[in-house]
Design a protein around this motif. Structure first.
Motif, PDB file in Angstrom:
ATOM      1  N   ASN A 113       0.822  -1.212   0.000  1.00 38.07           N
ATOM      2  CA  ASN A 113       0.000   0.000   0.000  1.00 38.07           C
ATOM      3  C   ASN A 113       0.853   1.258   0.000  1.00 38.07           C
ATOM      4  OD1 ASN A 113      -2.249  -1.677   0.312  1.00 38.07           O
ATOM      5  ND2 ASN A 113      -2.261  -1.459   2.532  1.00 38.07           N
ATOM      6  N   PHE A 115       0.353   5.770  -0.250  1.00 42.12           N
ATOM      7  CA  PHE A 115      -0.644   6.833  -0.045  1.00 42.12           C
ATOM      8  C   PHE A 115      -0.025   8.193  -0.341  1.00 42.12           C
ATOM      9  CE2 PHE A 115      -3.313   3.965   2.468  1.00 42.12           C
ATOM     10  CZ  PHE A 115      -2.380   3.058   2.954  1.00 42.12           C
ATOM     11  N   TYR A 137      -0.929  12.216   0.745  1.00 41.07           N
ATOM     12  CA  TYR A 137      -1.724  13.147   1.539  1.00 41.07           C
ATOM     13  C   TYR A 137      -1.248  14.574   1.269  1.00 41.07           C
ATOM     14  CZ  TYR A 137      -2.799   9.153   4.652  1.00 41.07           C
ATOM     15  OH  TYR A 137      -3.207   7.948   5.184  1.00 41.07           O
ATOM     16  N   LEU A 182      -4.228  16.051   7.948  1.00 38.89           N
ATOM     17  CA  LEU A 182      -3.829  15.227   6.807  1.00 38.89           C
ATOM     18  C   LEU A 182      -5.068  14.782   6.045  1.00 38.89           C
ATOM     19  CD1 LEU A 182      -1.206  13.016   8.608  1.00 38.89           C
ATOM     20  CD2 LEU A 182      -0.776  14.169   6.447  1.00 38.89           C
ATOM     21  N   PHE A 217      -4.663   6.676  -3.059  1.00 40.05           N
ATOM     22  CA  PHE A 217      -3.839   5.587  -2.558  1.00 40.05           C
ATOM     23  C   PHE A 217      -3.795   4.453  -3.573  1.00 40.05           C
ATOM     24  CE2 PHE A 217      -6.379   1.978  -0.985  1.00 40.05           C
ATOM     25  CZ  PHE A 217      -7.658   2.476  -1.141  1.00 40.05           C
ATOM     26  N   SER A 271       2.448   1.178   3.633  1.00 40.02           N
ATOM     27  CA  SER A 271       2.166   0.199   4.687  1.00 40.02           C
ATOM     28  C   SER A 271       2.039  -1.185   4.059  1.00 40.02           C
ATOM     29  CB  SER A 271       0.871   0.540   5.436  1.00 40.02           C
ATOM     30  OG  SER A 271      -0.269   0.186   4.683  1.00 40.02           O
ATOM     31  N   ASN A 321      -4.622  -3.157   9.549  1.00 37.06           N
ATOM     32  CA  ASN A 321      -4.212  -2.360  10.702  1.00 37.06           C
ATOM     33  C   ASN A 321      -2.719  -2.288  10.913  1.00 37.06           C
ATOM     34  OD1 ASN A 321      -6.957  -1.888  11.221  1.00 37.06           O
ATOM     35  ND2 ASN A 321      -7.092  -3.872  12.209  1.00 37.06           N
ATOM     36  N   GLN A 350       1.072   3.124   8.990  1.00 37.24           N
ATOM     37  CA  GLN A 350       1.654   3.749   7.809  1.00 37.24           C
ATOM     38  C   GLN A 350       2.978   4.406   8.193  1.00 37.24           C
ATOM     39  OE1 GLN A 350      -1.108   6.334   5.784  1.00 37.24           O
ATOM     40  NE2 GLN A 350      -2.750   4.801   5.837  1.00 37.24           N
ATOM     41  N   PHE A 367       5.757   7.265   6.955  1.00 39.91           N
ATOM     42  CA  PHE A 367       5.718   8.482   6.158  1.00 39.91           C
ATOM     43  C   PHE A 367       7.101   8.937   5.693  1.00 39.91           C
ATOM     44  CE2 PHE A 367       1.393  10.096   6.460  1.00 39.91           C
ATOM     45  CZ  PHE A 367       0.862   9.288   7.450  1.00 39.91           C
ATOM     46  N   ASN A 415     -12.251  -0.212  13.963  1.00 33.01           N
ATOM     47  CA  ASN A 415     -11.215  -1.195  13.669  1.00 33.01           C
ATOM     48  C   ASN A 415      -9.870  -0.729  14.193  1.00 33.01           C
ATOM     49  OD1 ASN A 415     -10.393  -3.647  12.679  1.00 33.01           O
ATOM     50  ND2 ASN A 415     -10.140  -2.933  10.577  1.00 33.01           N
ATOM     51  N   PHE A 445      -4.968   4.685  15.917  1.00 34.96           N
ATOM     52  CA  PHE A 445      -3.528   4.935  15.886  1.00 34.96           C
ATOM     53  C   PHE A 445      -3.216   6.302  16.488  1.00 34.96           C
ATOM     54  CE2 PHE A 445      -1.924   1.631  13.001  1.00 34.96           C
ATOM     55  CZ  PHE A 445      -3.075   1.206  12.362  1.00 34.96           C
ATOM     56  N   TYR A 476       0.061   9.106  16.266  1.00 34.39           N
ATOM     57  CA  TYR A 476       1.301   9.485  15.614  1.00 34.39           C
ATOM     58  C   TYR A 476       1.835  10.751  16.270  1.00 34.39           C
ATOM     59  CZ  TYR A 476       0.632   6.296  11.640  1.00 34.39           C
ATOM     60  OH  TYR A 476       0.501   5.179  10.849  1.00 34.39           O
ATOM     61  N   PRO A 518       5.256  12.422  10.165  1.00 33.39           N
ATOM     62  CA  PRO A 518       4.603  11.755  11.296  1.00 33.39           C
ATOM     63  C   PRO A 518       5.264  10.408  11.560  1.00 33.39           C
ATOM     64  CG  PRO A 518       2.977  12.522   9.697  1.00 33.39           C
ATOM     65  CD  PRO A 518       4.324  12.653   9.048  1.00 33.39           C
ATOM     66  N   PHE A 561       4.902   6.740  13.861  1.00 37.55           N
ATOM     67  CA  PHE A 561       3.942   5.892  14.554  1.00 37.55           C
ATOM     68  C   PHE A 561       4.298   5.766  16.032  1.00 37.55           C
ATOM     69  CE2 PHE A 561       1.177   2.472  15.470  1.00 37.55           C
ATOM     70  CZ  PHE A 561       1.905   1.444  16.070  1.00 37.55           C
ATOM     71  N   TYR A 605      -0.922   1.704  18.627  1.00 39.05           N
ATOM     72  CA  TYR A 605      -2.152   1.211  18.012  1.00 39.05           C
ATOM     73  C   TYR A 605      -2.953   0.482  19.078  1.00 39.05           C
ATOM     74  CZ  TYR A 605      -5.242  -1.786  15.247  1.00 39.05           C
ATOM     75  OH  TYR A 605      -6.333  -2.447  14.735  1.00 39.05           O
ATOM     76  N   GLY A 653     -11.097  -0.182   3.474  1.00 41.97           N
ATOM     77  CA  GLY A 653     -10.050  -1.176   3.300  1.00 41.97           C
ATOM     78  C   GLY A 653      -8.714  -0.559   2.913  1.00 41.97           C
ATOM     79  N   GLY A 654      -7.738  -1.427   2.699  1.00 41.40           N
ATOM     80  CA  GLY A 654      -6.446  -0.973   2.226  1.00 41.40           C
ATOM     81  C   GLY A 654      -5.650  -0.196   3.247  1.00 41.40           C
ATOM     82  N   ASN A 655      -5.982  -0.346   4.516  1.00 40.49           N
ATOM     83  CA  ASN A 655      -5.261   0.369   5.575  1.00 40.49           C
ATOM     84  C   ASN A 655      -5.310   1.879   5.420  1.00 40.49           C
ATOM     85  OD1 ASN A 655      -4.577  -1.845   7.120  1.00 40.49           O
ATOM     86  ND2 ASN A 655      -2.685  -2.215   5.993  1.00 40.49           N
ATOM     87  N   LYS A 656      -6.357   2.388   4.789  1.00 38.56           N
ATOM     88  CA  LYS A 656      -6.548   3.840   4.753  1.00 38.56           C
ATOM     89  C   LYS A 656      -6.847   4.336   6.150  1.00 38.56           C
ATOM     90  CE  LYS A 656      -9.850   3.666   1.785  1.00 38.56           C
ATOM     91  NZ  LYS A 656     -11.004   4.138   0.961  1.00 38.56           N
ATOM     92  N   LEU A 657      -6.415   5.562   6.431  1.00 39.96           N
ATOM     93  CA  LEU A 657      -6.659   6.177   7.724  1.00 39.96           C
ATOM     94  C   LEU A 657      -7.331   7.530   7.551  1.00 39.96           C
ATOM     95  CD1 LEU A 657      -3.229   5.569   9.530  1.00 39.96           C
ATOM     96  CD2 LEU A 657      -5.375   4.334   9.899  1.00 39.96           C
ATOM     97  N   PHE A 690      -7.441  10.975   9.674  1.00 44.59           N
ATOM     98  CA  PHE A 690      -6.694  11.614  10.742  1.00 44.59           C
ATOM     99  C   PHE A 690      -7.493  12.733  11.380  1.00 44.59           C
ATOM    100  CE2 PHE A 690      -2.337  10.016  10.584  1.00 44.59           C
ATOM    101  CZ  PHE A 690      -2.334   9.326   9.389  1.00 44.59           C
ATOM    102  N   GLY A 691      -7.298  12.910  12.697  1.00 45.98           N
ATOM    103  CA  GLY A 691      -7.736  14.130  13.334  1.00 45.98           C
ATOM    104  C   GLY A 691      -6.812  15.266  12.922  1.00 45.98           C
TER     105      GLY A 691
END
Lengths: 113, 110
Positions: free
Chosen positions: A31, A33, A35, A43, A48, A94, A99, A102, A104, B30, B33, B35, B43, B45, B48, B94-98, B100-101
């Motif tokens: 994967n 991405f 942003y 972000l 992606f 990632s 889960n 990622q 960066f 699900n 995270f 960062y 960023p 990690f 989790y 899917g695809g581990n997309k996130l 973010f706040g």
């Protein structure tokens, strides 16, 4: 350690130019991405890719396209740069397993004049 | 859809403890995270959480309550180098997309 490398830290371009931002990762991640990060907005996902030649739109794809010809490289293209695309651009990668965090790159601060 | 809220800024004293809160609303949970992002840097990690409770990792701990849609990051023995933005994020589709706040900018003072 995962290494995500973005081709430029700072870039200045002119309105209407076609701009390429390059990103390479060295950990064989499926994967990748792109942003953009703006003050007060956080972000936001542009595009992606979960495999070579595969891509999906994120939340703000308008004015952008992407290319993933090789697994390790994911390119962001601004077809005709505009001043509202001045921003910090961050690439991430990632594993495909659910889960996974990622990782960066250091970001490209792009200014469109 | 996803909605994530964090305080915009916090200030704390070197050596103290600070708690950075994050509330979220998701269509399907699900995990969450955290960062850390220093000014002008990528960023990185931190943690989790997918189950309720506290996960400790050195000076940093992260807590999750799924029933309350709430998480916090606890930083102990604050150091000047902890001055940074702290982002919480939740998986989106899917695809581990996130998603973010907008991040909490923490300033550690002497």
């Amino acid at each position: 350690d995962v290494k995500v490398t973005q081709s430029s830290r700072y870039l200045v371009k002119r309105t209407g130019e076609k701009v390429f931002l390059e990103c390479v990762q060295d950990m064989d991640h499926e994967n990748m991405f792109w942003y953009r990060q703006d003050p007060g907005l956080g972000l936001r996902l542009i595009y992606f890719s979960y495999d070579v030649k595969m891509k999906e739109k994120g939340d703000i794809p308008e004015g952008y396209s992407v290319s993933r010809e090789k697994k390790e490289r994911f390119s962001l293209i601004l077809e005709s740069a505009s001043t509202n695309q001045t921003s910090m651009y961050l690439c991430a990668s990632s594993l495909e397993t659910s889960n996974q965090p990622q990782h960066f790159g250091d970001g490209t601060r792009l200014s469109i004049l | 859809g996803q909605n994530i809220d964090q305080p915009t800024e916090m200030t704390a004293t070197e050596g103290a403890i600070v708690q950075i809160n994050c509330t979220y609303q998701t269509s399907g949970f699900n995990g969450l995270f955290w960062y850390q992002q220093h000014a002008g840097e990528a960023p990185t990690f931190l943690s989790y959480n997918v189950l309720d409770g506290l996960e400790e990792k050195g000076r940093f701990s992260s807590f999750l309550s799924r029933s309350k849609g709430y998480s916090y990051l606890l930083l102990k023995e604050l150091q000047m180098k902890d001055s940074a933005s702290y982002l919480c994020a939740v998986p989106t589709g899917g695809g581990n997309k996130l998603t973010f706040g907008t991040g909490t900018q923490l300033k550690v003072e002497l």
